[in-house]
Motif scaffolding. Structure first.
Motif, PDB file in Angstrom:
ATOM      1  N   GLY A  34      39.201  25.951  43.658  1.00  0.00           N
ATOM      2  CA  GLY A  34      40.173  26.649  44.479  1.00  0.00           C
ATOM      3  C   GLY A  34      39.980  26.312  45.943  1.00  0.00           C
ATOM      4  N   ILE A  65      45.033  34.368  45.771  1.00  0.00           N
ATOM      5  CA  ILE A  65      44.221  35.314  46.540  1.00  0.00           C
ATOM      6  C   ILE A  65      45.078  35.898  47.646  1.00  0.00           C
ATOM      7  N   TRP A  74      43.522  30.398  46.823  1.00  0.00           N
ATOM      8  CA  TRP A  74      43.716  30.406  45.373  1.00  0.00           C
ATOM      9  C   TRP A  74      42.408  30.036  44.685  1.00  0.00           C
ATOM     10  N   LEU A  75      42.277  30.454  43.432  1.00  0.00           N
ATOM     11  CA  LEU A  75      41.076  30.218  42.641  1.00  0.00           C
ATOM     12  C   LEU A  75      41.408  29.409  41.399  1.00  0.00           C
ATOM     13  N   GLU A  77      39.248  28.483  37.871  1.00  0.00           N
ATOM     14  CA  GLU A  77      37.986  28.708  37.161  1.00  0.00           C
ATOM     15  C   GLU A  77      37.332  27.418  36.692  1.00  0.00           C
TER      16      GLU A  77
END
Length: 210
Positions: A34, A65, A74-75, A77
């Motif tokens: 991210g 986010i 933003w993320l 994973e």
């Protein structure tokens, strides 16, 4: 348009006029897991984020986010590294000289110091690969499609940043890039009932106009 300024390219396609905004690049950078924006994005809707991994990589369970009026990043994973750019249908007064274009409501539509982006591909058709029962009540469905990943396209990740609701069920999306085969595979991990034969998820690709 009834009056104003209009440009067409050699294919007679309108590339700029005084009524509609271009899709412009607000910021571009590297990402890994991210990214954090250099400044909050103050629009009510999330900014458009286009990203591409450096090599074969995954966008897994993307999350925005922030909140309306204060989007900060933003993320992802997955830790697959790559590059991304923020885009919006608005311009910024950045150039010290050149051309600026406003619409009839004084909205800035174009500034020659702000780079534009162009939509290059939209995918709406998918091939179902199958489903795997990973645990009790949990299924993983997979689809793939072919697109030109080696042409420098960036993918809009907003489309895969939200769970897919379905009554009392939910599904999480992952998206896997394979440069060698020019394929994108979407994996939907679902808890509850889901019709796995069909996927109606559009993927949108764009690239900066150099």
């Amino acid at each position: 348009m009834s009056y104003g300024l209009e440009f067409k390219n050699s294919s007679d396609v309108i590339t700029l006029d005084s009524e509609y905004s271009r899709l412009v690049v607000l910021y571009s950078a590297r990402y890994s897991g991210g990214a954090v924006f250099p400044n909050p994005i103050t629009s009510l809707e999330p900014p458009l984020i286009f990203a591409k991994p450096d090599g074969n990589g995954t966008f897994q369970w993307i999350r925005m986010i922030g909140s309306p009026g204060n989007w900060t990043g933003w993320l992802n994973e997955s830790n697959s590294p790559g590059t991304y750019f923020l885009a919006a249908y608005e311009s910024k007064p950045t150039a010290t000289y050149g051309l600026r274009l406003w619409d009839g409501n004084s909205k800035l539509l174009f500034d020659n110091g702000t780079p534009c982006a162009q939509i290059t591909d939209v995918i709406v058709g998918w091939s179902f690969l199958g489903a795997v029962n990973t645990s009790v009540g949990r299924w993983s469905f997979s689809w793939n499609t072919t697109t030109s990943l080696n042409s420098g396209n960036y993918m809009l990740i907003n489309n895969i940043a939200y769970d897919i609701p379905g009554g009392d069920t939910f599904s999480k999306l992952s998206c896997v890039w394979n440069y060698a085969n020019n394929t994108v595979t979407v994996v939907l991990q679902n808890i509850g009932d889901f019709n796995g034969n069909s996927l109606f998820l559009p993927l949108i690709f764009a690239k900066p106009v150099i």
